[in-house]
Design a protein around this motif. Structure first.
Motif, PDB file in Angstrom:
ATOM      1  N   VAL A  35       0.866  -1.183   0.000  1.00  0.00           N
ATOM      2  CA  VAL A  35       0.000   0.000   0.000  1.00  0.00           C
ATOM      3  C   VAL A  35       0.899   1.228   0.000  1.00  0.00           C
ATOM      4  N   GLU A  36       0.772   2.077  -0.999  1.00  0.00           N
ATOM      5  CA  GLU A  36       1.692   3.209  -1.171  1.00  0.00           C
ATOM      6  C   GLU A  36       0.908   4.516  -1.242  1.00  0.00           C
ATOM      7  N   LYS A  37       1.399   5.490  -0.508  1.00  0.00           N
ATOM      8  CA  LYS A  37       0.743   6.800  -0.442  1.00  0.00           C
ATOM      9  C   LYS A  37       0.882   7.587  -1.757  1.00  0.00           C
ATOM     10  N   ALA A  44      12.024   7.368  -1.260  1.00  0.00           N
ATOM     11  CA  ALA A  44      13.343   8.014  -1.238  1.00  0.00           C
ATOM     12  C   ALA A  44      14.400   7.085  -1.835  1.00  0.00           C
ATOM     13  N   THR A  45      14.130   5.785  -1.785  1.00  0.00           N
ATOM     14  CA  THR A  45      15.072   4.804  -2.344  1.00  0.00           C
ATOM     15  C   THR A  45      15.401   5.152  -3.800  1.00  0.00           C
ATOM     16  N   ALA A  46      14.346   5.463  -4.581  1.00  0.00           N
ATOM     17  CA  ALA A  46      14.552   5.723  -6.008  1.00  0.00           C
ATOM     18  C   ALA A  46      15.269   7.051  -6.242  1.00  0.00           C
ATOM     19  N   GLY A  50      21.852   5.016  -4.238  1.00  0.00           N
ATOM     20  CA  GLY A  50      21.893   3.572  -4.491  1.00  0.00           C
ATOM     21  C   GLY A  50      23.116   2.871  -3.925  1.00  0.00           C
ATOM     22  N   GLN A  51      23.747   3.461  -2.913  1.00  0.00           N
ATOM     23  CA  GLN A  51      24.881   2.801  -2.271  1.00  0.00           C
ATOM     24  C   GLN A  51      24.340   1.950  -1.127  1.00  0.00           C
ATOM     25  N   VAL A  52      24.615   0.670  -1.177  1.00  0.00           N
ATOM     26  CA  VAL A  52      24.109  -0.258  -0.159  1.00  0.00           C
ATOM     27  C   VAL A  52      25.324  -0.830   0.568  1.00  0.00           C
ATOM     28  N   THR A 282       8.041  14.253  -1.006  1.00  0.00           N
ATOM     29  CA  THR A 282       7.254  14.904   0.052  1.00  0.00           C
ATOM     30  C   THR A 282       6.294  13.943   0.767  1.00  0.00           C
ATOM     31  N   THR A 283       6.127  12.739   0.228  1.00  0.00           N
ATOM     32  CA  THR A 283       5.262  11.768   0.927  1.00  0.00           C
ATOM     33  C   THR A 283       5.991  11.113   2.104  1.00  0.00           C
ATOM     34  N   VAL A 284       7.292  11.348   2.202  1.00  0.00           N
ATOM     35  CA  VAL A 284       8.083  10.747   3.293  1.00  0.00           C
ATOM     36  C   VAL A 284       7.979  11.692   4.491  1.00  0.00           C
ATOM     37  N   GLY A 286       7.048  10.800   8.075  1.00  0.00           N
ATOM     38  CA  GLY A 286       6.964  10.289   9.448  1.00  0.00           C
ATOM     39  C   GLY A 286       5.667   9.572   9.779  1.00  0.00           C
ATOM     40  N   ASP A 287       4.894   9.165   8.749  1.00  0.00           N
ATOM     41  CA  ASP A 287       3.592   8.522   9.020  1.00  0.00           C
ATOM     42  C   ASP A 287       3.747   7.253   9.854  1.00  0.00           C
ATOM     43  N   GLY A 288       4.827   6.523   9.637  1.00  0.00           N
ATOM     44  CA  GLY A 288       5.031   5.275  10.382  1.00  0.00           C
ATOM     45  C   GLY A 288       5.131   5.534  11.872  1.00  0.00           C
ATOM     46  N   ASN A 481      17.778  17.278   4.907  1.00  0.00           N
ATOM     47  CA  ASN A 481      17.572  15.870   5.268  1.00  0.00           C
ATOM     48  C   ASN A 481      17.558  15.037   3.994  1.00  0.00           C
ATOM     49  N   THR A 482      17.875  13.757   4.161  1.00  0.00           N
ATOM     50  CA  THR A 482      17.985  12.894   2.976  1.00  0.00           C
ATOM     51  C   THR A 482      17.195  11.598   3.140  1.00  0.00           C
ATOM     52  N   GLY A 483      16.029  11.702   3.758  1.00  0.00           N
ATOM     53  CA  GLY A 483      15.230  10.480   3.929  1.00  0.00           C
ATOM     54  C   GLY A 483      15.875   9.517   4.902  1.00  0.00           C
ATOM     55  N   ILE A 484      16.762  10.043   5.732  1.00  0.00           N
ATOM     56  CA  ILE A 484      17.447   9.226   6.739  1.00  0.00           C
ATOM     57  C   ILE A 484      17.145   9.886   8.079  1.00  0.00           C
ATOM     58  N   SER A 530      21.488   3.050   5.264  1.00  0.00           N
ATOM     59  CA  SER A 530      20.015   3.108   5.255  1.00  0.00           C
ATOM     60  C   SER A 530      19.412   2.076   4.322  1.00  0.00           C
ATOM     61  N   LEU A 531      19.902   2.041   3.086  1.00  0.00           N
ATOM     62  CA  LEU A 531      19.345   1.068   2.140  1.00  0.00           C
ATOM     63  C   LEU A 531      19.638  -0.340   2.640  1.00  0.00           C
ATOM     64  N   SER A 532      20.812  -0.523   3.222  1.00  0.00           N
ATOM     65  CA  SER A 532      21.197  -1.833   3.739  1.00  0.00           C
ATOM     66  C   SER A 532      20.257  -2.266   4.863  1.00  0.00           C
TER      67      SER A 532
HETATM   68  C1  LIG Z   1      19.434  12.326  -2.570  1.00  0.00           C
HETATM   69  C2  LIG Z   1      19.482  11.132  -1.668  1.00  0.00           C
HETATM   70  C3  LIG Z   1      20.584  10.280  -1.715  1.00  0.00           C
HETATM   71  C4  LIG Z   1      20.632   9.162  -0.884  1.00  0.00           C
HETATM   72  N1  LIG Z   1      21.647   8.255  -1.041  1.00  0.00           N
HETATM   73  C5  LIG Z   1      21.668   7.130  -0.287  1.00  0.00           C
HETATM   74  C6  LIG Z   1      22.620   6.105  -0.521  1.00  0.00           C
HETATM   75  O1  LIG Z   1      23.405   6.146  -1.467  1.00  0.00           O
HETATM   76  N2  LIG Z   1      22.621   5.036   0.325  1.00  0.00           N
HETATM   77  C7  LIG Z   1      21.716   4.910   1.366  1.00  0.00           C
HETATM   78  O2  LIG Z   1      21.773   3.914   2.109  1.00  0.00           O
HETATM   79  N3  LIG Z   1      20.763   5.839   1.553  1.00  0.00           N
HETATM   80  C8  LIG Z   1      20.700   6.916   0.746  1.00  0.00           C
HETATM   81  N4  LIG Z   1      19.690   7.826   0.904  1.00  0.00           N
HETATM   82  C9  LIG Z   1      18.675   7.565   1.942  1.00  0.00           C
HETATM   83  C10 LIG Z   1      17.714   6.456   1.488  1.00  0.00           C
HETATM   84  O3  LIG Z   1      17.187   6.776   0.232  1.00  0.00           O
HETATM   85  C11 LIG Z   1      16.560   6.254   2.475  1.00  0.00           C
HETATM   86  O4  LIG Z   1      17.011   6.272   3.786  1.00  0.00           O
HETATM   87  C12 LIG Z   1      15.910   4.907   2.178  1.00  0.00           C
HETATM   88  O5  LIG Z   1      15.416   4.950   0.868  1.00  0.00           O
HETATM   89  C13 LIG Z   1      14.814   4.566   3.161  1.00  0.00           C
HETATM   90  O6  LIG Z   1      14.170   3.426   2.686  1.00  0.00           O
HETATM   91  P1  LIG Z   1      12.745   3.039   3.255  1.00  0.00           P
HETATM   92  O7  LIG Z   1      12.351   1.791   2.572  1.00  0.00           O
HETATM   93  O8  LIG Z   1      12.798   3.050   4.728  1.00  0.00           O
HETATM   94  O9  LIG Z   1      11.781   4.240   2.840  1.00  0.00           O
HETATM   95  P2  LIG Z   1      11.585   5.133   1.544  1.00  0.00           P
HETATM   96  O10 LIG Z   1      12.432   4.709   0.410  1.00  0.00           O
HETATM   97  O11 LIG Z   1      11.663   6.543   1.984  1.00  0.00           O
HETATM   98  O12 LIG Z   1      10.095   4.789   1.133  1.00  0.00           O
HETATM   99  C14 LIG Z   1       9.013   5.064   1.996  1.00  0.00           C
HETATM  100  C15 LIG Z   1       7.739   4.954   1.181  1.00  0.00           C
HETATM  101  O13 LIG Z   1       6.624   4.964   2.073  1.00  0.00           O
HETATM  102  C16 LIG Z   1       5.587   5.747   1.497  1.00  0.00           C
HETATM  103  N5  LIG Z   1       4.684   6.185   2.572  1.00  0.00           N
HETATM  104  C17 LIG Z   1       4.904   7.126   3.508  1.00  0.00           C
HETATM  105  N6  LIG Z   1       3.843   7.242   4.319  1.00  0.00           N
HETATM  106  C18 LIG Z   1       2.921   6.345   3.881  1.00  0.00           C
HETATM  107  C19 LIG Z   1       1.601   6.000   4.285  1.00  0.00           C
HETATM  108  N7  LIG Z   1       0.992   6.609   5.305  1.00  0.00           N
HETATM  109  N8  LIG Z   1       0.941   5.041   3.593  1.00  0.00           N
HETATM  110  C20 LIG Z   1       1.511   4.406   2.523  1.00  0.00           C
HETATM  111  N9  LIG Z   1       2.760   4.718   2.092  1.00  0.00           N
HETATM  112  C21 LIG Z   1       3.461   5.656   2.773  1.00  0.00           C
HETATM  113  C22 LIG Z   1       6.342   6.881   0.846  1.00  0.00           C
HETATM  114  O14 LIG Z   1       5.557   7.530  -0.132  1.00  0.00           O
HETATM  115  C23 LIG Z   1       7.541   6.137   0.240  1.00  0.00           C
HETATM  116  O15 LIG Z   1       7.254   5.669  -1.054  1.00  0.00           O
HETATM  117  C24 LIG Z   1      19.592   8.935   0.057  1.00  0.00           C
HETATM  118  C25 LIG Z   1      18.475   9.771   0.079  1.00  0.00           C
HETATM  119  C26 LIG Z   1      18.402  10.840  -0.788  1.00  0.00           C
HETATM  120  C27 LIG Z   1      17.158  11.692  -0.771  1.00  0.00           C
END
Ligand SMILES: Cc1cc2nc3c(=O)[nH]c(=O)nc-3n(C[C@H](O)[C@H](O)[C@H](O)COP(=O)(O)OP(=O)(O)OC[C@H]3O[C@@H](n4cnc5c(N)ncnc54)[C@H](O)[C@@H]3O)c2cc1C
Length: 551
Positions: A35-37, A44-46, A50-52, A282-284, A286-288, A481-484, A530-532
């Motif tokens: 289920v995706e918002k 943020a993964t995309a 992409g460094q894991v 912007t969908t990232v 803190g909903d979790g 911030n960088t989704g971390i 983070s990706l790891s």
């Molecule tokens: C520019 C940039 C470079 C980065 N480079 C790296 C890197 O090289 N290596 C690394 O390890 N990390 C990197 N990061 C950080 C990494 O991208 C994130 O920490 C990681 O993607 C988090 O993964 P996740 O699966 O927890 O969540 P995310 O990939 O953030 O995905 C969360 C998903 O949940 C969805 N969501 C949110 N709330 C709800 C809801 N209420 N209901 C349904 N869906 C919801 C969001 O829309 C989103 O699609 C980078 C980030 C950025 C922005």
């Protein structure tokens, strides 16, 4: 309209944590949905690099590189050192060995083909015990959009990286900002073949694996509450203007970090809004954390300055739908630049982002932050060679973003910087910079910065050169911030969400950046954690759910 569904496992969020969980649960025979918002998948993964980061991984092993789980743990523990109370060695071990197993498993089932990012050092190599010069960063093999068929349109596009080229190519062509030397023909070919690399490439592999397995996906469907019965989580609800859906099943929260929640970001990070921002979608938001705490989950946090916040800027006008306008900036790491505060003084190793955030947030004796706001200052040498973001080398900068002047004092006045302070700083910096040195702050001494964030063709130092050639340029900077996350839900073994008293909330798991880093890497951070962590805990949580239902 109300709809009801039932699955063994409901995955909330489609970043790497959620996608990994869904693929693993399906492969173990569970019925699972995502289920995706957002309207698109990948989170943020995309948008990431992409460094894991995985120590002692199978790809390095097959290349004959020496590493071990023990050395990996030693490194993770040593860089978490400033806050030993925030480091949980049991959880760190679970992550480290789980990551090795998960990376291998996802490759074995065809969900991804890994390649090593070669000759890329750990952040704190060689000082930190257990650090390695090479072998711990994985990324995906390039993948073409056509592999996703019709579903390609569901994958989010990525604004932050030169998608299509590989890390090896980028390093060989001079580095991340040496764009005047990048091979344009290859880049155009890759664009035409819709070849995806960096974070978008990794997301593409996992999204393809999702659809190859026909796992149901609900997009534009924010989960708005958890269904709770007698303290047990039994499903989710998503209420939108187009109707409500209810899904019953065990829940894995994978909603990412808290970047776009002003309340949570102020609570956990504390960067004043006018100096902050985020590179994540912007969908990232803190909903979790909100969902988990509604079921009684505990939260915890590492210090805000320990989150890997990166210097960047805000474009005067966003460029595409869903664009916040914030952009990360590697150009501040290149030679012929410095970062200064309003007094015109340097205050940190301005090529190494963890030092920038630490010193930018530092308080003085009055409790003020004297290094906010801060500014990037550079010269024509830098402009003609590196450009800035979407602006190619030597091209005019985006309107309204950059100030310029033929004299430093006039530039300082435009930006509100003390002109005398700036002149003195630049004069002093240049004396040493012509020799490639920075005796005050050690700019260009960190090995990982030299490899990844410098100009490999610039000698003697890829990150240091004098600011000397007019016209001069300047720009106000932000801490992005960088989704971390700095804060998140407390989760125990295999991502089981915990209450304050340490008890498990039945039916609820959390993975990725909605989980606090105190369980895992502690206050330390190396790119790729983070990706790891997200992929590993997606894998472990799905395994735990399926195994427990077999009992
Ligand atoms: C520019 C940039 C470079 C980065 N480079 C790296 C890197 O090289 N290596 C690394 O390890 N990390 C990197 N990061 C950080 C990494 O991208 C994130 O920490 C990681 O993607 C988090 O993964 P996740 O699966 O927890 O969540 P995310 O990939 O953030 O995905 C969360 C998903 O949940 C969805 N969501 C949110 N709330 C709800 C809801 N209420 N209901 C349904 N869906 C919801 C969001 O829309 C989103 O699609 C980078 C980030 C950025 C922005």
């Amino acid at each position: 309209m109300n709809s009801r569904f039932s699955f063994d496992v409901i995955v909330v969020g489609s970043g790497i944590g959620g996608l990994a969980a869904a693929i693993r649960a399906d492969s173990l025979g569970a019925s699972v949905c995502v289920v995706e918002k957002a309207a698109h998948l990948g989170g943020a993964t995309a948008w990431s690099g992409g460094q894991v980061w995985i120590g002692a991984n199978h790809v390095a092993e097959r290349m004959g590189l020496d590493d071990s789980e023990e050395e990996t743990l030693l490194y993770v523990q040593s860089i978490a050192g400033a806050h030993p109370e925030l480091f949980d060695p049991y959880m760190a071990k679970e992550w480290i060995s789980g990551a090795i197993e998960a990376a291998n498993w996802f490759e074995t089932v065809g969900a991804i083909e890994w390649r090593l990012i070669p000759n890329y050092e750990d952040y704190y190599y060689p000082e930190a015990p257990g650090s390695k010069k090479n072998g711990r960063y994985l990324t995906g093999e390039p993948i073409d959009g056509i592999e996703l068929g019709e579903n390609r349109k569901l994958l989010v596009d990525a604004p932050h990286w030169p998608i299509g080229i590989t890390y090896e190519e980028m390093f060989d062509w001079g580095g991340v900002s040496a764009r005047d030397r990048w091979d344009k023909e290859i880049m155009i070919d890759r664009k035409l073949s819709d070849t995806m690399t960096f974070g978008q490439g990794i997301a593409a592999w996992f999204v393809k694996a999702l659809f190859d397995r026909s796992i149901p996906v609900f997009t534009e469907q924010p989960v708005t509450s958890l269904l709770i019965e007698s303290d047990k989580v039994v499903g989710i609800e998503s209420c939108t203007s187009s109707g409500n859906i209810e899904i019953s099943g065990e829940v894995i929260l994978a909603t990412g970090a808290h970047d776009w929640s002003p309340m949570l970001s102020s609570q956990f990070v504390g960067i004043p809004t006018e100096h902050g921002g985020s590179l994540a979608p912007t969908t990232v938001a803190g909903d979790g954390i909100t969902l988990g705490t509604s079921a009684g989950a505990a939260t915890s946090a590492v210090p805000g300055t320990a989150a890997p916040i990166t210097p960047g800027y805000k474009l005067p006008t966003p460029i595409f739908e869903g664009d916040s306008g914030f952009r990360g900036c590697y150009e501040h790491c290149m030679p012929h630049t410095i970062l200064v505060n309003r007094n015109g003084e340097r205050f940190c190793d301005d090529s190494f982002h963890p030092d920038v955030i630490l010193k930018a947030m530092q308080l003085d004796a009055n409790g003020d932050k004297p290094n906010l706001p801060f500014f990037m200052i550079w010269d024509e040498w830098h402009h003609s060679r590196y450009g800035l973001g979407i602006t190619g080398p030597g091209k005019p900068y985006v309107n309204g973003l950059v100030a310029s002047a033929s004299e430093l004092d006039s530039l300082a006045s435009q930006l509100g910087i003390n002109p005398d302070g700036l002149a003195a700083t630049v004069t002093d910096f240049n004396v040493h910079a012509t020799l490639g040195e920075d005796p005050h702050f050690g700019r260009g001494t960190n090995h990982s910065v030299r490899t990844f964030r410098g100009d490999g063709d610039h000698h003697p130092n890829p990150n240091v050169g004098p600011v000397i050639e007019p016209p001069f340029y300047g720009m106000r900077m932000r801490l992005l911030n960088t989704g971390i996350a700095a804060g998140g839900l407390v989760a125990g073994t295999a991502g089981k969400v915990l209450r304050d008293d340490g008890s498990e909330i039945e039916g609820l798991y959390a993975v990725g950046e909605c989980v606090t880093r105190t369980t895992g890497g502690g206050a330390g951070y190396n790119s790729g954690y983070s990706l790891s962590r997200a992929m590993t805990y997606g894998y472990l949580a799905a395994t735990a759910i399926v195994n427990s239902s077999d009992d």
